[in-house]
Design a protein around this motif. Structure first.
Motif, mmCIF file in Angstrom:
data_model
loop_
_atom_site.group_PDB
_atom_site.id
_atom_site.type_symbol
_atom_site.label_atom_id
_atom_site.label_comp_id
_atom_site.label_asym_id
_atom_site.label_seq_id
_atom_site.Cartn_x
_atom_site.Cartn_y
_atom_site.Cartn_z
ATOM 1 N N VAL A 39 0.857 -1.184 0.000
ATOM 2 C CA VAL A 39 0.000 0.000 0.000
ATOM 3 C C VAL A 39 0.899 1.241 0.000
ATOM 4 O O VAL A 39 1.707 1.414 0.916
ATOM 5 N N ARG A 40 0.772 2.083 -1.018
ATOM 6 C CA ARG A 40 1.611 3.280 -1.123
ATOM 7 C C ARG A 40 0.901 4.429 -0.424
ATOM 8 O O ARG A 40 0.000 5.048 -0.971
ATOM 9 N N ILE A 41 1.312 4.716 0.806
ATOM 10 C CA ILE A 41 0.619 5.722 1.608
ATOM 11 C C ILE A 41 1.134 7.134 1.336
ATOM 12 O O ILE A 41 0.471 8.117 1.688
ATOM 13 N N ALA A 42 2.323 7.254 0.716
ATOM 14 C CA ALA A 42 2.901 8.550 0.365
ATOM 15 C C ALA A 42 4.021 8.285 -0.633
ATOM 16 O O ALA A 42 4.488 7.140 -0.758
ATOM 17 N N PRO A 43 4.471 9.303 -1.370
ATOM 18 C CA PRO A 43 5.589 9.097 -2.304
ATOM 19 C C PRO A 43 6.806 8.503 -1.586
ATOM 20 O O PRO A 43 7.301 9.057 -0.600
ATOM 21 N N GLY A 44 7.262 7.347 -2.080
ATOM 22 C CA GLY A 44 8.406 6.682 -1.483
ATOM 23 C C GLY A 44 8.121 5.950 -0.186
ATOM 24 O O GLY A 44 9.040 5.399 0.422
ATOM 25 N N MET A 45 6.872 5.929 0.253
ATOM 26 C CA MET A 45 6.517 5.287 1.521
ATOM 27 C C MET A 45 5.503 4.170 1.255
ATOM 28 O O MET A 45 4.358 4.433 0.888
ATOM 29 N N VAL A 46 5.953 2.944 1.426
ATOM 30 C CA VAL A 46 5.119 1.772 1.150
ATOM 31 C C VAL A 46 4.941 0.957 2.425
ATOM 32 O O VAL A 46 5.904 0.707 3.149
ATOM 33 N N VAL A 47 3.704 0.564 2.680
ATOM 34 C CA VAL A 47 3.398 -0.300 3.819
ATOM 35 C C VAL A 47 3.079 -1.697 3.295
ATOM 36 O O VAL A 47 2.265 -1.850 2.372
ATOM 37 N N SER A 48 3.727 -2.693 3.848
ATOM 38 C CA SER A 48 3.417 -4.088 3.535
ATOM 39 C C SER A 48 2.339 -4.571 4.493
ATOM 40 O O SER A 48 2.431 -4.335 5.706
ATOM 41 N N VAL A 49 1.326 -5.233 3.954
ATOM 42 C CA VAL A 49 0.195 -5.708 4.767
ATOM 43 C C VAL A 49 -0.088 -7.162 4.413
ATOM 44 O O VAL A 49 -0.116 -7.515 3.231
ATOM 45 N N TYR A 50 -0.267 -7.992 5.427
ATOM 46 C CA TYR A 50 -0.849 -9.299 5.145
ATOM 47 C C TYR A 50 -2.085 -9.496 5.999
ATOM 48 O O TYR A 50 -2.190 -9.002 7.119
ATOM 49 N N ASP A 51 -3.025 -10.206 5.410
ATOM 50 C CA ASP A 51 -4.303 -10.535 6.034
ATOM 51 C C ASP A 51 -4.517 -12.009 5.729
ATOM 52 O O ASP A 51 -4.365 -12.423 4.570
ATOM 53 N N ALA A 52 -4.842 -12.826 6.721
ATOM 54 C CA ALA A 52 -4.855 -14.261 6.462
ATOM 55 C C ALA A 52 -5.809 -15.001 7.379
ATOM 56 O O ALA A 52 -6.134 -14.550 8.485
ATOM 57 N N TYR A 53 -6.243 -16.151 6.880
ATOM 58 C CA TYR A 53 -6.949 -17.144 7.689
ATOM 59 C C TYR A 53 -6.300 -18.483 7.370
ATOM 60 O O TYR A 53 -6.414 -18.994 6.241
ATOM 61 N N VAL A 54 -5.588 -19.040 8.333
ATOM 62 C CA VAL A 54 -4.782 -20.240 8.099
ATOM 63 C C VAL A 54 -5.002 -21.223 9.232
ATOM 64 O O VAL A 54 -4.770 -20.890 10.411
ATOM 65 N N ALA A 55 -5.464 -22.430 8.885
ATOM 66 C CA ALA A 55 -5.643 -23.502 9.869
ATOM 67 C C ALA A 55 -6.460 -23.044 11.072
ATOM 68 O O ALA A 55 -6.128 -23.318 12.235
ATOM 69 N N GLY A 56 -7.524 -22.272 10.792
ATOM 70 C CA GLY A 56 -8.439 -21.872 11.838
ATOM 71 C C GLY A 56 -8.048 -20.630 12.617
ATOM 72 O O GLY A 56 -8.744 -20.253 13.559
ATOM 73 N N LYS A 57 -6.958 -19.971 12.234
ATOM 74 C CA LYS A 57 -6.501 -18.785 12.946
ATOM 75 C C LYS A 57 -6.393 -17.594 11.995
ATOM 76 O O LYS A 57 -6.019 -17.741 10.834
ATOM 77 N N GLY A 58 -6.703 -16.404 12.519
ATOM 78 C CA GLY A 58 -6.569 -15.184 11.746
ATOM 79 C C GLY A 58 -5.213 -14.539 11.973
ATOM 80 O O GLY A 58 -4.576 -14.741 13.010
ATOM 81 N N ALA A 59 -4.766 -13.752 10.986
ATOM 82 C CA ALA A 59 -3.503 -13.031 11.100
ATOM 83 C C ALA A 59 -3.631 -11.720 10.350
ATOM 84 O O ALA A 59 -4.164 -11.692 9.235
ATOM 85 N N LEU A 60 -3.137 -10.637 10.949
ATOM 86 C CA LEU A 60 -3.200 -9.317 10.313
ATOM 87 C C LEU A 60 -2.014 -8.491 10.798
ATOM 88 O O LEU A 60 -1.827 -8.311 12.008
ATOM 89 N N SER A 61 -1.209 -8.003 9.843
ATOM 90 C CA SER A 61 -0.025 -7.238 10.200
ATOM 91 C C SER A 61 0.258 -6.207 9.122
ATOM 92 O O SER A 61 -0.028 -6.431 7.940
ATOM 93 N N ALA A 62 0.817 -5.066 9.524
ATOM 94 C CA ALA A 62 1.223 -4.025 8.577
ATOM 95 C C ALA A 62 2.532 -3.419 9.064
ATOM 96 O O ALA A 62 2.665 -3.072 10.240
#
Length: 287
Positions: A116-139
């Protein structure tokens, strides 16, 4: 001397970017590996329109519109998206993103990895997941500096399983009764459906248009993070621009919104750039 400092700074930044990328991808690939290990082979591998039985009429019309008799059932999906993400919450601030998502239909799961490009030259990596019954969310900024890390709570897992279920419109064989989906009638254009994983049930209301295609999905209570507290909030996903992809009619564009008392608050608008399927009886197909 100034030139040496500049060159050193450039190499330092390049090294930092590479380190951030590899550290981030190590976490994402670990999730993907767990997703693959949780895969379960389906006992049914082809769609049989004769098996629709007593399904609600709008659901029968939907399957007739988006599937052909004998269609192989989807096992895995790889999707490339692009679009915009609202980082301003109730105050619109739309920024561009690109993402890759891998999906396993049985047992249900996905890993969404975005930039996600939040500003020029500034990128945020994000993952969103549902794996083996568990949720995961990080940025993380540049894959290193954390800006959000939600703990794996039952509320997060419920919301991620709900996301998987809503996105079955991209892999519609996962909505068949043979895949564990339970359908109930509501009216001529709506039906309620439920799935269960890890003892956790999610329920969505599906609305179909005059052509029989899925127009939207709705929940009266997907959990939303508000100042660190999980609050059940009405939630809706809308889909359009349906096209045939290897025997299945799927939407290539969509929007997701929270439905607040003051009105809809969209936060994701995207389109599919590329979609790949693995079927239970076929290799990967590119379209």
């Amino acid at each position: 001397m100034a030139m040496v400092v500049c060159v050193g700074a450039v190499f330092f930044m390049l090294g930092l970017l590479l380190y951030g990328y590899y550290a981030w991808m190590k976490r994402v690939n670990a999730l993907r590996s767990r997703l693959q290990r949780a895969h379960v082979q389906a006992s049914v591998i082809n769609y049989d329109e004769g098996d629709l039985g007593d399904l609600p009429d709008p659901v029968k019309r939907y399957f007739s519109a988006v599937l052909r008799d004998g269609q192989p059932l989807v096992s895995h999906v790889n999707i490339t998206h692009s679009g915009t993400f609202n980082t301003g919450g109730e105050k619109d601030r739309w920024v561009p993103f690109r993402s890759k998502q891998c999906v396993v239909t049985r047992r249900p799961g996905f890993v969404w990895d975005a930039r996600v490009r939040i500003a020029p030259g500034m990128v945020v990596s994000v993952y969103d997941a549902y794996v083996a019954g568990k949720g995961a969310l990080s940025a993380k900024i540049l894959g290193l500096v954390s800006v959000m890390e939600q703990p794996s709570t039952p509320e997060l897992a419920q919301g991620e399983l709900m996301r998987f279920f809503a996105e079955c419109t991209w892999y519609p064989t996962a909505l068949l009764p043979s895949q564990g989906v339970r359908w109930e009638p509501i009216n001529a254009s709506q039906a309620r459906a439920a799935i269960t994983d890890e003892g956790r049930e999610v329920v969505l209301v599906f609305t179909f248009d005059k052509q029989g295609l899925m127009a939207s999905v709705y929940s009266d209570g997907r959990y939303r993070d508000i100042d660190g507290e999980q609050v059940a909030t009405p939630w809706e996903g809308r889909f359009w621009n349906y096209q045939w992809r290897h025997g299945m009619m799927v939407p290539l564009e969509g929007e997701v919104s929270w439905l607040l008392p003051e009105g809809p608050c969209p936060y994701w608008r995207g389109r599919i750039q590329k979609i790949e399927y693995v079927f239970h009886s076929h290799p990967v197909v590119h379209r």
